[in-house]
Design a protein around this motif. Structure first.
Motif, PDB file in Angstrom:
ATOM      1  N   GLU A  41      16.549  -8.050  -3.910  1.00  0.00           N
ATOM      2  CA  GLU A  41      17.256  -7.601  -5.105  1.00  0.00           C
ATOM      3  C   GLU A  41      16.865  -8.513  -6.254  1.00  0.00           C
ATOM      4  O   GLU A  41      16.899  -9.740  -6.121  1.00  0.00           O
ATOM      5  N   ILE A  42      16.472  -7.893  -7.357  1.00  0.00           N
ATOM      6  CA  ILE A  42      15.969  -8.617  -8.518  1.00  0.00           C
ATOM      7  C   ILE A  42      16.888  -8.337  -9.707  1.00  0.00           C
ATOM      8  O   ILE A  42      17.149  -7.171 -10.018  1.00  0.00           O
ATOM      9  N   ALA A  43      17.339  -9.394 -10.347  1.00  0.00           N
ATOM     10  CA  ALA A  43      18.217  -9.252 -11.518  1.00  0.00           C
ATOM     11  C   ALA A  43      17.359  -8.977 -12.749  1.00  0.00           C
ATOM     12  O   ALA A  43      17.257  -9.798 -13.670  1.00  0.00           O
ATOM     13  N   ALA A  44      16.715  -7.825 -12.730  1.00  0.00           N
ATOM     14  CA  ALA A  44      15.864  -7.396 -13.846  1.00  0.00           C
ATOM     15  C   ALA A  44      15.779  -5.878 -13.793  1.00  0.00           C
ATOM     16  O   ALA A  44      15.888  -5.277 -12.715  1.00  0.00           O
ATOM     17  N   PRO A  45      15.567  -5.237 -14.927  1.00  0.00           N
ATOM     18  CA  PRO A  45      15.464  -3.773 -14.931  1.00  0.00           C
ATOM     19  C   PRO A  45      14.177  -3.300 -14.244  1.00  0.00           C
ATOM     20  O   PRO A  45      13.162  -4.005 -14.237  1.00  0.00           O
ATOM     21  N   ALA A  46      14.242  -2.094 -13.710  1.00  0.00           N
ATOM     22  CA  ALA A  46      13.097  -1.525 -12.982  1.00  0.00           C
ATOM     23  C   ALA A  46      11.798  -1.524 -13.787  1.00  0.00           C
ATOM     24  O   ALA A  46      10.751  -1.862 -13.237  1.00  0.00           O
ATOM     25  N   PRO A  47      11.808  -1.167 -15.085  1.00  0.00           N
ATOM     26  CA  PRO A  47      10.539  -1.177 -15.825  1.00  0.00           C
ATOM     27  C   PRO A  47       9.857  -2.553 -15.846  1.00  0.00           C
ATOM     28  O   PRO A  47       8.636  -2.640 -15.748  1.00  0.00           O
ATOM     29  N   ARG A  48      10.642  -3.608 -15.946  1.00  0.00           N
ATOM     30  CA  ARG A  48      10.056  -4.952 -15.957  1.00  0.00           C
ATOM     31  C   ARG A  48       9.431  -5.273 -14.593  1.00  0.00           C
ATOM     32  O   ARG A  48       8.319  -5.774 -14.512  1.00  0.00           O
ATOM     33  N   VAL A  49      10.141  -4.959 -13.525  1.00  0.00           N
ATOM     34  CA  VAL A  49       9.624  -5.200 -12.171  1.00  0.00           C
ATOM     35  C   VAL A  49       8.396  -4.333 -11.931  1.00  0.00           C
ATOM     36  O   VAL A  49       7.374  -4.799 -11.411  1.00  0.00           O
ATOM     37  N   PHE A  50       8.476  -3.080 -12.326  1.00  0.00           N
ATOM     38  CA  PHE A  50       7.383  -2.130 -12.094  1.00  0.00           C
ATOM     39  C   PHE A  50       6.088  -2.591 -12.767  1.00  0.00           C
ATOM     40  O   PHE A  50       5.004  -2.409 -12.214  1.00  0.00           O
ATOM     41  N   ASN A  51       6.196  -3.198 -13.936  1.00  0.00           N
ATOM     42  CA  ASN A  51       4.996  -3.674 -14.641  1.00  0.00           C
ATOM     43  C   ASN A  51       4.210  -4.691 -13.819  1.00  0.00           C
ATOM     44  O   ASN A  51       2.986  -4.785 -13.947  1.00  0.00           O
ATOM     45  N   TYR A  52       4.882  -5.440 -12.951  1.00  0.00           N
ATOM     46  CA  TYR A  52       4.199  -6.425 -12.120  1.00  0.00           C
ATOM     47  C   TYR A  52       3.543  -5.807 -10.880  1.00  0.00           C
ATOM     48  O   TYR A  52       2.684  -6.437 -10.271  1.00  0.00           O
ATOM     49  N   VAL A  53       3.949  -4.593 -10.511  1.00  0.00           N
ATOM     50  CA  VAL A  53       3.349  -3.977  -9.318  1.00  0.00           C
ATOM     51  C   VAL A  53       2.352  -2.871  -9.647  1.00  0.00           C
ATOM     52  O   VAL A  53       1.456  -2.594  -8.854  1.00  0.00           O
ATOM     53  N   VAL A  54       2.466  -2.239 -10.804  1.00  0.00           N
ATOM     54  CA  VAL A  54       1.610  -1.096 -11.136  1.00  0.00           C
ATOM     55  C   VAL A  54       0.234  -1.521 -11.664  1.00  0.00           C
ATOM     56  O   VAL A  54      -0.684  -0.718 -11.711  1.00  0.00           O
ATOM     57  N   ASP A  55       0.092  -2.786 -12.015  1.00  0.00           N
ATOM     58  CA  ASP A  55      -1.175  -3.318 -12.525  1.00  0.00           C
ATOM     59  C   ASP A  55      -1.747  -4.287 -11.485  1.00  0.00           C
ATOM     60  O   ASP A  55      -1.159  -5.340 -11.231  1.00  0.00           O
ATOM     61  N   PRO A  56      -2.879  -3.961 -10.877  1.00  0.00           N
ATOM     62  CA  PRO A  56      -3.411  -4.845  -9.832  1.00  0.00           C
ATOM     63  C   PRO A  56      -3.698  -6.267 -10.321  1.00  0.00           C
ATOM     64  O   PRO A  56      -3.648  -7.210  -9.533  1.00  0.00           O
ATOM     65  N   ARG A  57      -3.948  -6.449 -11.586  1.00  0.00           N
ATOM     66  CA  ARG A  57      -4.210  -7.791 -12.120  1.00  0.00           C
ATOM     67  C   ARG A  57      -2.955  -8.672 -12.081  1.00  0.00           C
ATOM     68  O   ARG A  57      -3.053  -9.898 -12.068  1.00  0.00           O
ATOM     69  N   GLU A  58      -1.801  -8.042 -12.075  1.00  0.00           N
ATOM     70  CA  GLU A  58      -0.536  -8.782 -12.028  1.00  0.00           C
ATOM     71  C   GLU A  58      -0.221  -9.307 -10.628  1.00  0.00           C
ATOM     72  O   GLU A  58       0.554 -10.249 -10.488  1.00  0.00           O
ATOM     73  N   TRP A  59      -0.800  -8.709  -9.598  1.00  0.00           N
ATOM     74  CA  TRP A  59      -0.486  -9.108  -8.223  1.00  0.00           C
ATOM     75  C   TRP A  59      -0.828 -10.570  -7.968  1.00  0.00           C
ATOM     76  O   TRP A  59      -0.161 -11.228  -7.186  1.00  0.00           O
TER      77      TRP A  59
END
Length: 178
Positions: free
Chosen positions: A37-55
Motif C-alpha cells: 500500500e502506497i500513500a500516493a495517488p495511482a497516477p503518480r505510482v503508475f508513472n513509475y511502472v509505465v515507463d521502463p526507464r523508471e524501473w
C-alpha cells in the motif's frame, strides 16, 4: 578399494536418478505475487511502472548491478514499450509491456533467453484509502525439464523477496515525490 568405488558410484547414480525422478513430480508452473500500500495517488505510482526507464529507480536488480547494460525500444512508455538488459550478476533478459490500462494495470512479458524461460506478469493498481494498493504478479511454465521444475517449485522463495524489496523502494519513491 574397487568395491568402495563401485558402491560410491552406485549410490551417486541412484541419488541422481532420485533427484531427476522427483523433479518429474514437481509442478511445471510457478506464480509470484506481492502487494504494497502506497500513500500516493495511482497516477503518480503508475508513472513509475509505465515507463521502463523508471524501473531502474526502484527495482532491486538495478540496485544490485548499477552497471547493468540497458537498452530501450518501442514507444517510450505504455503498450509496446520494451527494454532489455545484460548483467554479469543479474542475468540477461527483456521485458515488453503488453497491456496498459492507464492508472489501473500494466501487463508484461518477460523473457530470459539464456534459460529458455518466458513468463507474464502484471502490476495492478487499486484504490486503498487515500492511496494506492499495488500488486505485482509474475507467472509462467518451465516445461517438462525435471531440473527446471525445481526452479518453478522454489520461484516464489527466490523472486518473492526481490518483489518485496522493489515494491518497498517504489513505495518510498512515490511517497517522496510531489
Amino acid at each position: 578399494m574397487i568395491k568402495i568405488i563401485q558402491w560410491t558410484l552406485a549410490i551417486l547414480g541412484i541419488l541422481a536418478l532420485a533427484v531427476v525422478g522427483a523433479g518429474f513430480l514437481l509442478p511445471t508452473s510457478f506464480a509470484v505475487k506481492r502487494s504494497v500500500e502506497i500513500a500516493a495517488p495511482a497516477p503518480r505510482v503508475f508513472n513509475y511502472v509505465v515507463d521502463p526507464r523508471e524501473w531502474k529507480k526502484w527495482t532491486v536488480w538495478n540496485e544490485r548491478d548499477p552497471n547493468m547494460e540497458t537498452t530501450y525500444g518501442g514507444p517510450p512508455f505504455g503498450q509496446g514499450a520494451r527494454w532489455a538488459w545484460k548483467s554479469a550478476t543479474q542475468g540477461s533478459g527483456r521485458m515488453t509491456f503488453t497491456r496498459v490500462v492507464p492508472n489501473e494495470r500494466l501487463g508484461y512479458e518477460l523473457v530470459f533467453a539464456d534459460y529458455n524461460m518466458k513468463s507474464e506478469g502484471e502490476l495492478i493498481l487499486e484504490p486503498a484509502g487515500s492511496g494506492t494498493r499495488l500488486t505485482w504478479t509474475n507467472g509462467g511454465d518451465v516445461g517438462g525439464n525435471p531440473l527446471k521444475r525445481y526452479l518453478a517449485f522454489f520461484m516464489d522463495r527466490i523472486v518473492g523477496p526481490d518483489f518485496e524489496r522493489g515494491l518497498a523502494n517504489l513505495k518510498a519513491l512515490a511517497e517522496r515525490s510531489p
